[in-house]
Design a protein around this motif. Structure first.
Motif, PDB file in Angstrom:
ATOM      1  N   MET A  38      30.515   6.475 -36.734  1.00 41.82           N
ATOM      2  CA  MET A  38      31.287   5.788 -37.775  1.00 41.82           C
ATOM      3  C   MET A  38      31.119   6.580 -39.066  1.00 41.82           C
ATOM      4  SD  MET A  38      32.320   3.127 -36.077  1.00 41.82           S
ATOM      5  CE  MET A  38      32.838   1.960 -37.312  1.00 41.82           C
ATOM      6  N   LYS A  39      32.225   6.928 -39.690  1.00 44.96           N
ATOM      7  CA  LYS A  39      32.102   7.705 -40.922  1.00 44.96           C
ATOM      8  C   LYS A  39      32.725   6.977 -42.099  1.00 44.96           C
ATOM      9  CE  LYS A  39      36.084  10.733 -40.699  1.00 44.96           C
ATOM     10  NZ  LYS A  39      36.499  12.107 -40.841  1.00 44.96           N
ATOM     11  N   SER A  40      32.143   7.222 -43.246  1.00 41.39           N
ATOM     12  CA  SER A  40      32.632   6.639 -44.482  1.00 41.39           C
ATOM     13  C   SER A  40      32.282   7.576 -45.627  1.00 41.39           C
ATOM     14  CB  SER A  40      31.979   5.276 -44.718  1.00 41.39           C
ATOM     15  OG  SER A  40      32.406   4.742 -45.956  1.00 41.39           O
ATOM     16  N   GLU A  41      33.129   7.598 -46.614  1.00 43.77           N
ATOM     17  CA  GLU A  41      32.805   8.363 -47.815  1.00 43.77           C
ATOM     18  C   GLU A  41      31.797   7.560 -48.616  1.00 43.77           C
ATOM     19  OE1 GLU A  41      36.392   9.420 -49.849  1.00 43.77           O
ATOM     20  OE2 GLU A  41      37.299  10.199 -48.014  1.00 43.77           O
ATOM     21  N   PRO A  42      30.697   8.175 -49.040  1.00 45.63           N
ATOM     22  CA  PRO A  42      29.652   7.421 -49.727  1.00 45.63           C
ATOM     23  C   PRO A  42      30.106   6.761 -51.028  1.00 45.63           C
ATOM     24  CG  PRO A  42      29.045   9.739 -49.506  1.00 45.63           C
ATOM     25  CD  PRO A  42      30.364   9.554 -48.853  1.00 45.63           C
ATOM     26  N   ASP A  43      31.133   7.314 -51.679  1.00 45.28           N
ATOM     27  CA  ASP A  43      31.604   6.671 -52.907  1.00 45.28           C
ATOM     28  C   ASP A  43      32.504   5.472 -52.606  1.00 45.28           C
ATOM     29  OD1 ASP A  43      33.523   8.376 -51.877  1.00 45.28           O
ATOM     30  OD2 ASP A  43      34.276   9.020 -53.822  1.00 45.28           O
ATOM     31  N   ALA A  44      33.009   5.335 -51.356  1.00 41.69           N
ATOM     32  CA  ALA A  44      33.816   4.179 -50.964  1.00 41.69           C
ATOM     33  C   ALA A  44      32.954   3.081 -50.342  1.00 41.69           C
ATOM     34  CB  ALA A  44      34.903   4.607 -49.987  1.00 41.69           C
ATOM     35  N   TYR A  45      32.078   3.453 -49.409  1.00 42.40           N
ATOM     36  CA  TYR A  45      31.181   2.498 -48.751  1.00 42.40           C
ATOM     37  C   TYR A  45      29.966   3.274 -48.274  1.00 42.40           C
ATOM     38  CZ  TYR A  45      29.721  -1.458 -45.832  1.00 42.40           C
ATOM     39  OH  TYR A  45      29.026  -2.504 -45.269  1.00 42.40           O
ATOM     40  N   ALA A  46      28.875   3.145 -48.955  1.00 42.78           N
ATOM     41  CA  ALA A  46      27.671   3.927 -48.667  1.00 42.78           C
ATOM     42  C   ALA A  46      26.725   3.170 -47.738  1.00 42.78           C
ATOM     43  CB  ALA A  46      26.948   4.271 -49.968  1.00 42.78           C
ATOM     44  N   TRP A  47      25.860   3.917 -47.078  1.00 41.30           N
ATOM     45  CA  TRP A  47      24.835   3.343 -46.209  1.00 41.30           C
ATOM     46  C   TRP A  47      23.982   2.335 -46.970  1.00 41.30           C
ATOM     47  CZ3 TRP A  47      23.258   2.378 -41.536  1.00 41.30           C
ATOM     48  CH2 TRP A  47      21.915   2.145 -41.272  1.00 41.30           C
ATOM     49  N   GLU A  48      23.656   2.632 -48.194  1.00 38.39           N
ATOM     50  CA  GLU A  48      22.832   1.738 -49.013  1.00 38.39           C
ATOM     51  C   GLU A  48      23.504   0.385 -49.209  1.00 38.39           C
ATOM     52  OE1 GLU A  48      23.553   4.925 -49.856  1.00 38.39           O
ATOM     53  OE2 GLU A  48      21.581   5.784 -49.413  1.00 38.39           O
ATOM     54  N   GLU A  49      24.828   0.369 -49.341  1.00 44.02           N
ATOM     55  CA  GLU A  49      25.569  -0.893 -49.479  1.00 44.02           C
ATOM     56  C   GLU A  49      25.477  -1.728 -48.204  1.00 44.02           C
ATOM     57  OE1 GLU A  49      29.571  -0.584 -51.265  1.00 44.02           O
ATOM     58  OE2 GLU A  49      29.037   1.513 -51.640  1.00 44.02           O
ATOM     59  N   LEU A  50      25.589  -1.073 -47.041  1.00 40.89           N
ATOM     60  CA  LEU A  50      25.473  -1.783 -45.768  1.00 40.89           C
ATOM     61  C   LEU A  50      24.070  -2.348 -45.590  1.00 40.89           C
ATOM     62  CD1 LEU A  50      26.667  -2.609 -43.020  1.00 40.89           C
ATOM     63  CD2 LEU A  50      25.943  -0.387 -42.146  1.00 40.89           C
ATOM     64  N   LEU A  78      25.746   0.937 -30.233  1.00 41.75           N
ATOM     65  CA  LEU A  78      25.100   1.552 -31.391  1.00 41.75           C
ATOM     66  C   LEU A  78      26.006   2.617 -31.983  1.00 41.75           C
ATOM     67  CD1 LEU A  78      21.510   1.950 -29.930  1.00 41.75           C
ATOM     68  CD2 LEU A  78      22.355   0.154 -31.443  1.00 41.75           C
ATOM     69  N   ALA A  79      25.863   2.849 -33.281  1.00 39.39           N
ATOM     70  CA  ALA A  79      26.697   3.843 -33.960  1.00 39.39           C
ATOM     71  C   ALA A  79      25.885   4.588 -35.010  1.00 39.39           C
ATOM     72  CB  ALA A  79      27.894   3.167 -34.620  1.00 39.39           C
ATOM     73  N   PHE A  80      26.160   5.877 -35.109  1.00 40.96           N
ATOM     74  CA  PHE A  80      25.621   6.663 -36.208  1.00 40.96           C
ATOM     75  C   PHE A  80      26.494   6.397 -37.429  1.00 40.96           C
ATOM     76  CE2 PHE A  80      24.264   9.705 -32.787  1.00 40.96           C
ATOM     77  CZ  PHE A  80      22.908   9.534 -32.976  1.00 40.96           C
ATOM     78  N   PHE A  81      25.887   6.219 -38.595  1.00 38.81           N
ATOM     79  CA  PHE A  81      26.620   6.074 -39.857  1.00 38.81           C
ATOM     80  C   PHE A  81      26.637   7.453 -40.502  1.00 38.81           C
ATOM     81  CE2 PHE A  81      27.660   5.115 -44.131  1.00 38.81           C
ATOM     82  CZ  PHE A  81      28.210   3.849 -44.183  1.00 38.81           C
ATOM     83  N   TYR A  82      27.819   8.028 -40.632  1.00 39.22           N
ATOM     84  CA  TYR A  82      27.987   9.393 -41.125  1.00 39.22           C
ATOM     85  C   TYR A  82      28.645   9.382 -42.496  1.00 39.22           C
ATOM     86  CZ  TYR A  82      29.828  14.193 -41.258  1.00 39.22           C
ATOM     87  OH  TYR A  82      30.146  15.478 -41.614  1.00 39.22           O
ATOM     88  N   HIS A  83      28.017  10.037 -43.473  1.00 40.94           N
ATOM     89  CA  HIS A  83      28.626  10.196 -44.800  1.00 40.94           C
ATOM     90  C   HIS A  83      29.521  11.421 -44.760  1.00 40.94           C
ATOM     91  CE1 HIS A  83      25.684   7.780 -47.538  1.00 40.94           C
ATOM     92  NE2 HIS A  83      26.574   7.023 -46.942  1.00 40.94           N
ATOM     93  N   VAL A  91      23.227   9.278 -41.845  1.00 39.63           N
ATOM     94  CA  VAL A  91      22.232   8.661 -42.726  1.00 39.63           C
ATOM     95  C   VAL A  91      21.577   7.430 -42.120  1.00 39.63           C
ATOM     96  CG1 VAL A  91      23.210   9.582 -44.857  1.00 39.63           C
ATOM     97  CG2 VAL A  91      24.062   7.421 -43.936  1.00 39.63           C
ATOM     98  N   GLY A  92      22.099   6.939 -40.986  1.00 33.30           N
ATOM     99  CA  GLY A  92      21.506   5.755 -40.383  1.00 33.30           C
ATOM    100  C   GLY A  92      22.114   5.430 -39.030  1.00 33.30           C
ATOM    101  N   ILE A  93      21.490   4.474 -38.371  1.00 36.10           N
ATOM    102  CA  ILE A  93      21.985   3.985 -37.090  1.00 36.10           C
ATOM    103  C   ILE A  93      22.236   2.496 -37.249  1.00 36.10           C
ATOM    104  CG2 ILE A  93      21.477   3.657 -34.647  1.00 36.10           C
ATOM    105  CD1 ILE A  93      19.602   6.075 -34.859  1.00 36.10           C
ATOM    106  N   MET A  94      23.395   2.035 -36.787  1.00 37.19           N
ATOM    107  CA  MET A  94      23.739   0.620 -36.911  1.00 37.19           C
ATOM    108  C   MET A  94      24.131   0.054 -35.548  1.00 37.19           C
ATOM    109  SD  MET A  94      27.188   1.073 -39.106  1.00 37.19           S
ATOM    110  CE  MET A  94      28.527   2.093 -38.555  1.00 37.19           C
TER     111      MET A  94
END
Length: 102
Positions: A38-50, A78-83, A91-94
């Motif tokens: 799963m990928k997201s731009e950190p300025d749109a939705y960051a791992w820290e927000e999740l 399970l999913a890798f969280f990719y910035h 940056v994390g596993i969710m």
């Protein structure tokens, strides 16, 4: 030179495959969790927000293939969280907690 004993991945997800030539028990495969990227731009939705929220909804997906993959996810996968764009790193596993949400 090492020999690649594993088949190519299916192209739509990251999955652990059995070595070629072994018998597969497909009933066991259906109950096993699947693994996604799963990928997201950190300025749109960051791992820290999740992490701060505890859980979240993955929405705003415009790509049809990615949307179909979201629909295929099951609780327990399970999913890798990719910035993407900034940082370009996992940056994390969710864990998927609800199925079929887009």
């Amino acid at each position: 030179k090492p020999v690649n004993r594993f088949p190519a991945h299916c192209g739509r997800c990251i999955r652990i495959h059995e070595p070629v030539g072994r018998h597969r028990d497909f009933t066991a495969v259906e109950t096993m969790p699947r693994y996604w990227l799963m990928k997201s731009e950190p300025d749109a939705y960051a791992w820290e927000e999740l992490v701060a929220a505890g859980s979240g909804i993955w929405d705003g997906v415009r790509n049809h293939r990615a949307k179909n993959n979201l629909l295929a996810m099951r609780p327990g996968d399970l999913a890798f969280f990719y910035h993407s764009n900034i940082g370009r790193e996992i940056v994390g596993i969710m864990e998927v907690v609800d199925a079929g949400l887009t």
